[in-house]
Design a protein around this motif. Sequence first.
Motif, PDB file in Angstrom:
ATOM      1  N   ALA A  19      43.751  22.159 -60.580  1.00 11.49           N
ATOM      2  CA  ALA A  19      43.110  23.379 -61.511  1.00 11.49           C
ATOM      3  C   ALA A  19      41.608  23.207 -61.736  1.00 11.49           C
ATOM      4  CB  ALA A  19      43.872  23.700 -62.328  1.00 11.49           C
ATOM      5  N   PRO A  20      41.206  21.967 -62.403  1.00 14.74           N
ATOM      6  CA  PRO A  20      39.983  21.730 -62.862  1.00 14.74           C
ATOM      7  C   PRO A  20      38.858  22.003 -61.793  1.00 14.74           C
ATOM      8  CG  PRO A  20      41.385  20.124 -63.595  1.00 14.74           C
ATOM      9  CD  PRO A  20      42.121  20.862 -62.557  1.00 14.74           C
ATOM     10  N   LEU A  21      39.355  21.703 -60.379  1.00 16.53           N
ATOM     11  CA  LEU A  21      38.584  21.754 -59.267  1.00 16.53           C
ATOM     12  C   LEU A  21      37.893  23.186 -59.209  1.00 16.53           C
ATOM     13  CD1 LEU A  21      40.239  19.924 -56.681  1.00 16.53           C
ATOM     14  CD2 LEU A  21      38.464  19.136 -58.165  1.00 16.53           C
ATOM     15  N   GLU A  22      38.314  24.293 -59.820  1.00 15.33           N
ATOM     16  CA  GLU A  22      38.023  25.860 -59.757  1.00 15.33           C
ATOM     17  C   GLU A  22      36.849  25.921 -60.352  1.00 15.33           C
ATOM     18  OE1 GLU A  22      38.054  29.858 -60.051  1.00 15.33           O
ATOM     19  OE2 GLU A  22      39.076  28.464 -58.744  1.00 15.33           O
ATOM     20  N   PHE A  23      36.362  24.860 -61.288  1.00 17.96           N
ATOM     21  CA  PHE A  23      34.965  24.855 -61.969  1.00 17.96           C
ATOM     22  C   PHE A  23      33.953  24.168 -61.136  1.00 17.96           C
ATOM     23  CE2 PHE A  23      38.402  25.258 -65.186  1.00 17.96           C
ATOM     24  CZ  PHE A  23      37.895  26.657 -65.397  1.00 17.96           C
ATOM     25  N   LEU A  24      34.280  23.289 -60.048  1.00 17.68           N
ATOM     26  CA  LEU A  24      33.258  22.566 -59.326  1.00 17.68           C
ATOM     27  C   LEU A  24      32.910  23.304 -58.069  1.00 17.68           C
ATOM     28  CD1 LEU A  24      34.798  19.105 -59.478  1.00 17.68           C
ATOM     29  CD2 LEU A  24      32.799  19.836 -60.760  1.00 17.68           C
ATOM     30  N   CYS A  89      45.656  24.319 -53.292  1.00 19.45           N
ATOM     31  CA  CYS A  89      45.101  23.090 -53.669  1.00 19.45           C
ATOM     32  C   CYS A  89      44.142  22.511 -52.558  1.00 19.45           C
ATOM     33  CB  CYS A  89      46.297  22.110 -54.042  1.00 19.45           C
ATOM     34  SG  CYS A  89      47.387  22.478 -55.341  1.00 19.45           S
ATOM     35  N   ALA A  90      44.688  22.780 -51.273  1.00 16.23           N
ATOM     36  CA  ALA A  90      43.706  22.237 -50.312  1.00 16.23           C
ATOM     37  C   ALA A  90      42.497  22.984 -50.555  1.00 16.23           C
ATOM     38  CB  ALA A  90      44.420  22.255 -49.221  1.00 16.23           C
ATOM     39  N   VAL A  91      42.568  24.283 -50.306  1.00 16.06           N
ATOM     40  CA  VAL A  91      41.254  25.229 -50.413  1.00 16.06           C
ATOM     41  C   VAL A  91      40.306  24.795 -52.076  1.00 16.06           C
ATOM     42  CG1 VAL A  91      40.277  27.456 -50.765  1.00 16.06           C
ATOM     43  CG2 VAL A  91      42.232  26.996 -49.198  1.00 16.06           C
ATOM     44  N   LEU A  92      40.909  24.690 -52.964  1.00 16.05           N
ATOM     45  CA  LEU A  92      40.263  23.929 -54.368  1.00 16.05           C
ATOM     46  C   LEU A  92      39.645  22.671 -54.002  1.00 16.05           C
ATOM     47  CD1 LEU A  92      42.996  24.769 -56.913  1.00 16.05           C
ATOM     48  CD2 LEU A  92      40.398  25.730 -56.942  1.00 16.05           C
ATOM     49  N   THR A  93      40.223  21.666 -53.372  1.00 13.30           N
ATOM     50  CA  THR A  93      39.798  20.489 -52.887  1.00 13.30           C
ATOM     51  C   THR A  93      38.486  20.604 -52.103  1.00 13.30           C
ATOM     52  OG1 THR A  93      41.915  19.536 -53.465  1.00 13.30           O
ATOM     53  CG2 THR A  93      40.180  18.215 -52.272  1.00 13.30           C
ATOM     54  N   TYR A  94      38.651  21.296 -50.969  1.00 19.65           N
ATOM     55  CA  TYR A  94      37.647  21.334 -49.884  1.00 19.65           C
ATOM     56  C   TYR A  94      36.547  22.479 -50.676  1.00 19.65           C
ATOM     57  CZ  TYR A  94      35.304  23.503 -45.772  1.00 19.65           C
ATOM     58  OH  TYR A  94      34.590  23.642 -44.840  1.00 19.65           O
ATOM     59  N   GLU A  95      36.514  23.245 -51.353  1.00 19.26           N
ATOM     60  CA  GLU A  95      35.554  23.855 -52.057  1.00 19.26           C
ATOM     61  C   GLU A  95      34.614  23.009 -52.925  1.00 19.26           C
ATOM     62  OE1 GLU A  95      34.178  26.753 -51.484  1.00 19.26           O
ATOM     63  OE2 GLU A  95      35.597  27.291 -49.845  1.00 19.26           O
ATOM     64  N   ALA A  99      30.851  21.612 -52.582  1.00 21.55           N
ATOM     65  CA  ALA A  99      30.001  22.024 -53.620  1.00 21.55           C
ATOM     66  C   ALA A  99      29.171  20.599 -54.390  1.00 21.55           C
ATOM     67  CB  ALA A  99      30.741  22.622 -54.839  1.00 21.55           C
ATOM     68  N   LEU A 100      30.290  19.605 -54.435  1.00 20.50           N
ATOM     69  CA  LEU A 100      29.511  18.448 -54.749  1.00 20.50           C
ATOM     70  C   LEU A 100      28.501  17.651 -53.588  1.00 20.50           C
ATOM     71  CD1 LEU A 100      32.772  16.814 -56.761  1.00 20.50           C
ATOM     72  CD2 LEU A 100      30.605  17.724 -57.764  1.00 20.50           C
ATOM     73  N   SER A 101      28.889  18.093 -52.465  1.00 16.72           N
ATOM     74  CA  SER A 101      28.029  17.352 -51.627  1.00 16.72           C
ATOM     75  C   SER A 101      26.984  18.020 -51.256  1.00 16.72           C
ATOM     76  CB  SER A 101      28.910  17.158 -50.200  1.00 16.72           C
ATOM     77  OG  SER A 101      29.056  18.405 -49.571  1.00 16.72           O
ATOM     78  N   ARG A 102      26.719  19.206 -51.723  1.00 22.01           N
ATOM     79  CA  ARG A 102      25.508  19.972 -51.606  1.00 22.01           C
ATOM     80  C   ARG A 102      24.825  19.850 -52.874  1.00 22.01           C
ATOM     81  NH1 ARG A 102      29.304  23.571 -49.715  1.00 22.01           N
ATOM     82  NH2 ARG A 102      29.658  24.707 -51.927  1.00 22.01           N
ATOM     83  N   ARG A 103      25.055  19.172 -53.737  1.00 21.04           N
ATOM     84  CA  ARG A 103      24.294  19.161 -54.836  1.00 21.04           C
ATOM     85  C   ARG A 103      23.243  18.151 -55.107  1.00 21.04           C
ATOM     86  NH1 ARG A 103      28.777  19.616 -59.927  1.00 21.04           N
ATOM     87  NH2 ARG A 103      29.079  21.913 -59.632  1.00 21.04           N
ATOM     88  N   PRO A 104      23.677  16.973 -54.303  1.00 21.52           N
ATOM     89  CA  PRO A 104      22.141  15.867 -54.096  1.00 21.52           C
ATOM     90  C   PRO A 104      21.313  16.687 -53.621  1.00 21.52           C
ATOM     91  CG  PRO A 104      24.379  14.779 -53.955  1.00 21.52           C
ATOM     92  CD  PRO A 104      24.761  16.332 -54.017  1.00 21.52           C
ATOM     93  N   ALA A 105      21.612  17.425 -52.390  1.00 16.40           N
ATOM     94  CA  ALA A 105      20.496  17.950 -51.429  1.00 16.40           C
ATOM     95  C   ALA A 105      19.712  18.858 -52.245  1.00 16.40           C
ATOM     96  CB  ALA A 105      21.302  18.499 -50.375  1.00 16.40           C
TER      97      ALA A 105
END
Length: 114
Positions: A19-24, A89-95, A99-105
């Motif tokens: 559930a917390p992945l919703e915010f990431l 849960c899989a879609v939340l994790t994927y998203e 999102a985290l992998s795009r942030r450094p770029a």
Amino acid sequence: MGDRWQYLAVLAACVVVTAPLEFLGSGVYRRLGTLARALLPVLAVFAAWDLVAIARGHWSFNEAFTLGVVLPGGMPVEEVLFFVVVPVCAVLTYEAVGALSRRPADRRERVGRG
């Protein structure tokens, strides 16, 4: 906790952990229409698959570990929930990972413009 609640408890744990992945990520729960369009084919295919396997005697569920609410065809309600919870849960994790992998770029791009 009684044995009858185990399947439901595992599904609930999956929801609580992800559930917390919703915010990431990009807001999976905030796009219910898109989520439903992604889930419905999965639910239909796997529910049909289970129903065929149950009817043929290839697949069964131990009643000691389910609540005992059985849908037509012999499928416990927890199994239908499984076909919703696990893909969500899989879609939340994927998203979230996306999102985290795009942030450094994004940060490098902003620094480069600076």
